[in-house]
Write a protein that holds these residues in place. Structure first.
Motif, PDB file in Angstrom:
ATOM      1  N   ALA A   1      86.504  60.159 -22.960  1.00  0.00           N
ATOM      2  CA  ALA A   1      85.966  61.357 -22.335  1.00  0.00           C
ATOM      3  C   ALA A   1      86.761  61.672 -21.079  1.00  0.00           C
ATOM      4  O   ALA A   1      87.230  60.764 -20.390  1.00  0.00           O
ATOM      5  N   LYS A   2      86.917  62.964 -20.785  1.00  0.00           N
ATOM      6  CA  LYS A   2      87.663  63.389 -19.606  1.00  0.00           C
ATOM      7  C   LYS A   2      86.744  64.221 -18.712  1.00  0.00           C
ATOM      8  O   LYS A   2      86.077  65.127 -19.181  1.00  0.00           O
ATOM      9  N   VAL A   3      86.733  63.867 -17.424  1.00  0.00           N
ATOM     10  CA  VAL A   3      85.939  64.593 -16.434  1.00  0.00           C
ATOM     11  C   VAL A   3      86.889  65.203 -15.427  1.00  0.00           C
ATOM     12  O   VAL A   3      87.597  64.485 -14.711  1.00  0.00           O
TER      13      VAL A   3
ATOM     14  N   VAL B   1      77.973  58.929 -23.995  1.00  0.00           N
ATOM     15  CA  VAL B   1      77.819  57.492 -23.769  1.00  0.00           C
ATOM     16  C   VAL B   1      76.729  56.931 -24.687  1.00  0.00           C
ATOM     17  O   VAL B   1      76.853  55.815 -25.196  1.00  0.00           O
ATOM     18  N   GLY B   2      75.685  57.710 -24.934  1.00  0.00           N
ATOM     19  CA  GLY B   2      74.614  57.260 -25.814  1.00  0.00           C
ATOM     20  C   GLY B   2      75.006  57.210 -27.284  1.00  0.00           C
ATOM     21  O   GLY B   2      74.473  56.412 -28.050  1.00  0.00           O
ATOM     22  N   GLU B   3      75.933  58.069 -27.690  1.00  0.00           N
ATOM     23  CA  GLU B   3      76.330  58.145 -29.097  1.00  0.00           C
ATOM     24  C   GLU B   3      77.369  57.106 -29.497  1.00  0.00           C
ATOM     25  O   GLU B   3      77.524  56.826 -30.677  1.00  0.00           O
ATOM     26  N   HIS B   4      78.113  56.564 -28.551  1.00  0.00           N
ATOM     27  CA  HIS B   4      79.224  55.671 -28.861  1.00  0.00           C
ATOM     28  C   HIS B   4      79.033  54.325 -28.160  1.00  0.00           C
ATOM     29  O   HIS B   4      78.560  54.268 -27.032  1.00  0.00           O
ATOM     30  N   ASP B   5      79.433  53.268 -28.838  1.00  0.00           N
ATOM     31  CA  ASP B   5      79.293  51.923 -28.272  1.00  0.00           C
ATOM     32  C   ASP B   5      80.194  51.721 -27.062  1.00  0.00           C
ATOM     33  O   ASP B   5      79.800  51.115 -26.080  1.00  0.00           O
ATOM     34  N   VAL B   6      81.432  52.207 -27.158  1.00  0.00           N
ATOM     35  CA  VAL B   6      82.402  52.054 -26.069  1.00  0.00           C
ATOM     36  C   VAL B   6      82.970  53.426 -25.736  1.00  0.00           C
ATOM     37  O   VAL B   6      83.418  54.149 -26.625  1.00  0.00           O
ATOM     38  N   VAL B   7      82.932  53.781 -24.458  1.00  0.00           N
ATOM     39  CA  VAL B   7      83.448  55.071 -23.991  1.00  0.00           C
ATOM     40  C   VAL B   7      84.335  54.830 -22.773  1.00  0.00           C
ATOM     41  O   VAL B   7      83.905  54.194 -21.812  1.00  0.00           O
ATOM     42  N   LEU B   8      85.559  55.338 -22.834  1.00  0.00           N
ATOM     43  CA  LEU B   8      86.463  55.315 -21.683  1.00  0.00           C
ATOM     44  C   LEU B   8      86.428  56.695 -21.044  1.00  0.00           C
ATOM     45  O   LEU B   8      86.760  57.691 -21.700  1.00  0.00           O
ATOM     46  N   VAL B   9      85.996  56.760 -19.794  1.00  0.00           N
ATOM     47  CA  VAL B   9      85.893  58.030 -19.077  1.00  0.00           C
ATOM     48  C   VAL B   9      87.065  58.136 -18.105  1.00  0.00           C
ATOM     49  O   VAL B   9      87.265  57.253 -17.270  1.00  0.00           O
ATOM     50  N   ASP B  10      87.838  59.207 -18.234  1.00  0.00           N
ATOM     51  CA  ASP B  10      88.988  59.476 -17.378  1.00  0.00           C
ATOM     52  C   ASP B  10      88.616  60.595 -16.412  1.00  0.00           C
ATOM     53  O   ASP B  10      88.438  61.735 -16.817  1.00  0.00           O
TER      54      ASP B  10
ATOM     55  N   LEU C   1      89.206  55.548 -13.914  1.00  0.00           N
ATOM     56  CA  LEU C   1      88.783  55.282 -15.283  1.00  0.00           C
ATOM     57  C   LEU C   1      87.538  54.406 -15.239  1.00  0.00           C
ATOM     58  O   LEU C   1      87.513  53.406 -14.520  1.00  0.00           O
ATOM     59  N   VAL C   2      86.511  54.806 -15.981  1.00  0.00           N
ATOM     60  CA  VAL C   2      85.277  54.034 -16.071  1.00  0.00           C
ATOM     61  C   VAL C   2      85.061  53.712 -17.541  1.00  0.00           C
ATOM     62  O   VAL C   2      85.064  54.606 -18.382  1.00  0.00           O
ATOM     63  N   LEU C   3      84.886  52.430 -17.839  1.00  0.00           N
ATOM     64  CA  LEU C   3      84.647  51.996 -19.212  1.00  0.00           C
ATOM     65  C   LEU C   3      83.167  51.676 -19.371  1.00  0.00           C
ATOM     66  O   LEU C   3      82.616  50.881 -18.605  1.00  0.00           O
TER      67      LEU C   3
END
Length: 146
Positions: A95-97, A58-67, A117-119
């Motif tokens: 990203a996938k959790v 999350v810190g490295e990328h401006d937008v992250v979609l977490v599944d 999904l969390v954006l």
């Protein structure tokens, strides 16, 4: 955040995209994959190994979609091709959790059902959705926060 910071961030993002595109088109990207990873989001989903790893992504990328998903979940399996195409075709990192392997992290992300999904945009969660979402909806949210 001020508008000038947003403008500067957008300018830098566009410059990095141009540089990467030029290197890819000219074939000047050598075996140094770290330069490519820093310039652009990964083309495949990132398997999250824990809270620290998620924070790093999350810190490295401006937008992250977490599944947040489970292997046994039918709707998660239906969503998987959409998630993979978003990783390949958008500027967002995906990203996938695995909720079974990372139960505490899934709880912290508010995953009470799968798929969730969390954006994230600029390090903060901005959208949370439960259930299968269509590609257009997800792509629109990514674009809105890019």
């Amino acid at each position: 955040m001020s508008d000038s910071m947003d403008d500067e961030r957008q300018r830098i993002r566009e410059q990095k995209k141009r540089e990467l595109r030029d290197r890819l088109e000219n074939g000047s990207v050598s075996g140094d994959s770290s330069a490519v990873e820093q310039a652009a989001s990964p083309d495949t989903p990132i398997s999250i190994r824990g809270r620290d790893h998620l924070d790093e992504v999350v810190g490295e990328h401006d937008v992250v979609l977490v599944d947040c998903y489970a292997d046994w979940c039918g709707p998660c399996q239906m969503l998987e091709p959409t998630v993979e195409s978003l990783a390949a075709e958008t500027d967002a990192a995906v990203a996938k959790v695995d909720v079974d392997a990372h139960q505490r992290l899934a709880q912290q992300l508010g995953a009470r059902g799968v798929p969730t999904l969390v954006l994230y945009a600029d390090g903060e969660p901005v959208e949370r959705m439960v259930g299968v979402q269509d590609r257009a909806t997800l792509a629109g949210l990514i674009e809105q926060h890019s």
